[in-house]
Design a protein around this motif. Structure first.
Motif, PDB file in Angstrom:
ATOM      1  N   CYS A 274       0.815  -1.211   0.000  1.00  0.00           N
ATOM      2  CA  CYS A 274       0.000   0.000   0.000  1.00  0.00           C
ATOM      3  C   CYS A 274       0.852   1.265   0.000  1.00  0.00           C
ATOM      4  CB  CYS A 274      -0.902   0.033   1.240  1.00  0.00           C
ATOM      5  SG  CYS A 274      -2.121  -1.284   1.336  1.00  0.00           S
ATOM      6  N   TYR A 275       0.186   2.358  -0.336  1.00  0.00           N
ATOM      7  CA  TYR A 275       0.785   3.665  -0.098  1.00  0.00           C
ATOM      8  C   TYR A 275       0.649   3.969   1.397  1.00  0.00           C
ATOM      9  CZ  TYR A 275       0.563   4.558  -5.141  1.00  0.00           C
ATOM     10  OH  TYR A 275       0.718   4.486  -6.500  1.00  0.00           O
ATOM     11  N   TYR A 276       1.561   4.760   1.910  1.00  0.00           N
ATOM     12  CA  TYR A 276       1.512   5.121   3.327  1.00  0.00           C
ATOM     13  C   TYR A 276       0.535   6.286   3.516  1.00  0.00           C
ATOM     14  CZ  TYR A 276       3.222   5.977   8.080  1.00  0.00           C
ATOM     15  OH  TYR A 276       3.333   6.132   9.444  1.00  0.00           O
ATOM     16  N   HIS A 277      -0.750   5.963   3.366  1.00  0.00           N
ATOM     17  CA  HIS A 277      -1.811   6.945   3.523  1.00  0.00           C
ATOM     18  C   HIS A 277      -2.911   6.363   4.388  1.00  0.00           C
ATOM     19  CE1 HIS A 277      -0.090   9.851   0.773  1.00  0.00           C
ATOM     20  NE2 HIS A 277       0.003   8.947  -0.179  1.00  0.00           N
ATOM     21  N   TYR A 278      -3.830   7.219   4.771  1.00  0.00           N
ATOM     22  CA  TYR A 278      -4.941   6.817   5.621  1.00  0.00           C
ATOM     23  C   TYR A 278      -5.768   5.724   4.944  1.00  0.00           C
ATOM     24  CZ  TYR A 278      -8.969   7.282   8.687  1.00  0.00           C
ATOM     25  OH  TYR A 278      -9.978   7.021   9.572  1.00  0.00           O
ATOM     26  N   PRO A 279      -6.191   4.705   5.692  1.00  0.00           N
ATOM     27  CA  PRO A 279      -6.015   4.485   7.130  1.00  0.00           C
ATOM     28  C   PRO A 279      -4.776   3.651   7.482  1.00  0.00           C
ATOM     29  CG  PRO A 279      -7.519   2.857   6.283  1.00  0.00           C
ATOM     30  CD  PRO A 279      -7.141   3.720   5.103  1.00  0.00           C
ATOM     31  N   ILE A 280      -4.019   3.222   6.454  1.00  0.00           N
ATOM     32  CA  ILE A 280      -2.870   2.356   6.704  1.00  0.00           C
ATOM     33  C   ILE A 280      -1.812   3.044   7.550  1.00  0.00           C
ATOM     34  CG2 ILE A 280      -1.027   1.012   5.627  1.00  0.00           C
ATOM     35  CD1 ILE A 280      -3.878  -0.108   5.332  1.00  0.00           C
ATOM     36  N   ASP A 281      -1.587   4.334   7.315  1.00  0.00           N
ATOM     37  CA  ASP A 281      -0.569   5.033   8.104  1.00  0.00           C
ATOM     38  C   ASP A 281      -0.910   5.012   9.588  1.00  0.00           C
ATOM     39  OD1 ASP A 281      -2.748   6.712   7.791  1.00  0.00           O
ATOM     40  OD2 ASP A 281      -1.582   8.474   7.192  1.00  0.00           O
ATOM     41  N   ARG A 282      -2.177   5.289   9.905  1.00  0.00           N
ATOM     42  CA  ARG A 282      -2.596   5.303  11.305  1.00  0.00           C
ATOM     43  C   ARG A 282      -2.542   3.902  11.920  1.00  0.00           C
ATOM     44  NH1 ARG A 282      -1.941   6.965  15.939  1.00  0.00           N
ATOM     45  NH2 ARG A 282      -3.751   7.066  17.328  1.00  0.00           N
ATOM     46  N   ILE A 283      -2.956   2.910  11.167  1.00  0.00           N
ATOM     47  CA  ILE A 283      -2.932   1.534  11.652  1.00  0.00           C
ATOM     48  C   ILE A 283      -1.500   1.096  11.969  1.00  0.00           C
ATOM     49  CG2 ILE A 283      -3.283  -0.874  10.941  1.00  0.00           C
ATOM     50  CD1 ILE A 283      -5.775   0.102   9.431  1.00  0.00           C
ATOM     51  N   LEU A 284      -0.567   1.414  11.074  1.00  0.00           N
ATOM     52  CA  LEU A 284       0.829   1.042  11.293  1.00  0.00           C
ATOM     53  C   LEU A 284       1.430   1.786  12.480  1.00  0.00           C
ATOM     54  CD1 LEU A 284       2.119   0.778   7.625  1.00  0.00           C
ATOM     55  CD2 LEU A 284       2.100  -1.059   9.322  1.00  0.00           C
ATOM     56  N   GLN A 285       1.064   3.039  12.654  1.00  0.00           N
ATOM     57  CA  GLN A 285       1.557   3.797  13.800  1.00  0.00           C
ATOM     58  C   GLN A 285       1.081   3.178  15.106  1.00  0.00           C
ATOM     59  OE1 GLN A 285       0.146   7.765  13.016  1.00  0.00           O
ATOM     60  NE2 GLN A 285       1.416   7.965  11.179  1.00  0.00           N
ATOM     61  N   GLN A 286      -0.180   2.791  15.141  1.00  0.00           N
ATOM     62  CA  GLN A 286      -0.723   2.160  16.345  1.00  0.00           C
ATOM     63  C   GLN A 286      -0.095   0.802  16.586  1.00  0.00           C
ATOM     64  OE1 GLN A 286      -4.966   2.111  15.693  1.00  0.00           O
ATOM     65  NE2 GLN A 286      -5.241   4.181  16.467  1.00  0.00           N
ATOM     66  N   PHE A 287       0.108   0.052  15.533  1.00  0.00           N
ATOM     67  CA  PHE A 287       0.715  -1.273  15.646  1.00  0.00           C
ATOM     68  C   PHE A 287       2.154  -1.170  16.132  1.00  0.00           C
ATOM     69  CE2 PHE A 287       2.972  -4.858  13.458  1.00  0.00           C
ATOM     70  CZ  PHE A 287       2.365  -5.907  14.132  1.00  0.00           C
ATOM     71  N   LYS A 288       2.874  -0.169  15.656  1.00  0.00           N
ATOM     72  CA  LYS A 288       4.300  -0.035  15.941  1.00  0.00           C
ATOM     73  C   LYS A 288       4.587   0.635  17.286  1.00  0.00           C
ATOM     74  CE  LYS A 288       8.463   1.599  13.490  1.00  0.00           C
ATOM     75  NZ  LYS A 288       8.917   2.142  12.189  1.00  0.00           N
ATOM     76  N   TYR A 289       3.838   1.684  17.598  1.00  0.00           N
ATOM     77  CA  TYR A 289       4.171   2.490  18.775  1.00  0.00           C
ATOM     78  C   TYR A 289       3.182   2.376  19.932  1.00  0.00           C
ATOM     79  CZ  TYR A 289       7.207   4.764  15.343  1.00  0.00           C
ATOM     80  OH  TYR A 289       8.141   5.005  14.370  1.00  0.00           O
ATOM     81  N   GLU A 290       1.976   1.871  19.672  1.00  0.00           N
ATOM     82  CA  GLU A 290       0.943   1.875  20.714  1.00  0.00           C
ATOM     83  C   GLU A 290       0.515   0.475  21.133  1.00  0.00           C
ATOM     84  OE1 GLU A 290      -2.277   4.491  19.580  1.00  0.00           O
ATOM     85  OE2 GLU A 290      -0.898   5.823  18.508  1.00  0.00           O
ATOM     86  N   GLN A 291       1.279  -0.538  20.732  1.00  0.00           N
ATOM     87  CA  GLN A 291       0.994  -1.926  21.112  1.00  0.00           C
ATOM     88  C   GLN A 291      -0.403  -2.382  20.699  1.00  0.00           C
ATOM     89  OE1 GLN A 291       2.413   0.262  23.726  1.00  0.00           O
ATOM     90  NE2 GLN A 291       4.295  -0.345  22.686  1.00  0.00           N
ATOM     91  N   LYS A 292      -0.927  -1.837  19.617  1.00  0.00           N
ATOM     92  CA  LYS A 292      -2.242  -2.263  19.124  1.00  0.00           C
ATOM     93  C   LYS A 292      -2.038  -3.482  18.211  1.00  0.00           C
ATOM     94  CE  LYS A 292      -4.486   1.092  21.148  1.00  0.00           C
ATOM     95  NZ  LYS A 292      -5.140   2.158  20.388  1.00  0.00           N
ATOM     96  N   LEU A 293      -1.728  -4.610  18.839  1.00  0.00           N
ATOM     97  CA  LEU A 293      -1.391  -5.815  18.086  1.00  0.00           C
ATOM     98  C   LEU A 293      -2.599  -6.475  17.431  1.00  0.00           C
ATOM     99  CD1 LEU A 293       1.286  -7.418  20.437  1.00  0.00           C
ATOM    100  CD2 LEU A 293       1.600  -5.815  18.550  1.00  0.00           C
ATOM    101  N   HIS A 294      -3.800  -6.009  17.773  1.00  0.00           N
ATOM    102  CA  HIS A 294      -4.984  -6.568  17.126  1.00  0.00           C
ATOM    103  C   HIS A 294      -5.055  -6.184  15.650  1.00  0.00           C
ATOM    104  CE1 HIS A 294      -6.219  -2.520  18.518  1.00  0.00           C
ATOM    105  NE2 HIS A 294      -6.928  -2.512  17.408  1.00  0.00           N
TER     106      HIS A 294
END
Length: 226
Positions: free
Chosen positions: A61-81
């Motif tokens: 994907c391109y690093y755009h919404y909503p993928i950018d936000r999902i990756l940020q949460q996965f990487k920095y906020e422990q949103k492993l779901h």
């Protein structure tokens, strides 16, 4: 009664369970995916290689919404779901036949801060799918600020972060590098160079999302906190 609620109630009466889309939460998921058809189709798909430092890197994907936000949460906020969705995005890429998968390493400090290496989590699922082992022969030293450095100095500094601490007992000639996000591609280039020193002859790379100049339209009413 909304159509989705009607079908949900009907299936519940039949003893079956229907799960909502992970993004819009208002439509049933596709059979083998965590999103509904509309949300899946509206993702900022790329599914083709990008060029960085004379290397081709496959990006889902391109690093755009909503993928950018999902990756940020996965990487920095422990949103492993979010991982099931990211695994499905990575599976959309046509992967070459390789002998092992090499996740992008992170430093010990970053590992302690986050509690996990997000690229390793992604690589583990893909390795199961491709039936190949995970290979981690390269260690990453502390990552220092690159502010104020020119392009050559940045690349040189990143290259010095990747080191082989011990000679691996097993070596592979065909490997696939997995990363979550690619911007300049300097980290993949540095890892590519280190793997060449170990005798790797065919080195491929892929990522979930790539930062480009493309402007994409966001999907309406998406909630990435699900």
């Amino acid at each position: 009664m909304p159509m989705f609620d009607y079908f949900k109630a009907t299936l519940q009466q039949l003893g079956q369970k229907i799960l909502p889309c992970r993004l819009c939460e208002s439509s049933p998921r596709l059979k083998h995916y965590v999103l509904c058809k509309s949300c899946w189709q509206q993702l900022p798909w790329l599914k083709q290689p990008i060029n960085r430092h004379e290397l081709q890197i496959m990006a889902a994907c391109y690093y755009h919404y909503p993928i950018d936000r999902i990756l940020q949460q996965f990487k920095y906020e422990q949103k492993l779901h979010h991982q099931p969705l990211l695994d499905q995005l990575l599976a959309q890429i046509k992967h070459p036949k390789v002998q092992a998968i090499v996740p992008m390493p992170i430093s010990d400090t970053r590992l302690i801060e986050r509690g996990y290496n997000q690229s390793l989590l992604l690589a583990q699922q893909l390795a199961k799918k491709l039936n190949v082992p995970i290979w981690q022969p390269i260690h990453r030293l502390e990552q220092h600020s690159q502010k104020g450095l020119n392009r050559f100095e940045r690349i040189q500094g990143i290259e010095q972060q990747f080191v082989v601490l011990e000679k691996p007992k097993i070596r592979y000639r065909k490997v696939l590098i997995i990363d979550d996000v690619v911007t300049t591609g300097s980290s993949i280039y540095a890892l590519h160079q280190a793997l060449q020193l170990l005798g790797c002859q065919q080195i491929y790379a892929c990522c979930i999302a790539a930062v480009t100049d493309k402007v994409s339209k966001p999907v309406n009413n998406l909630d990435t906190t699900a």
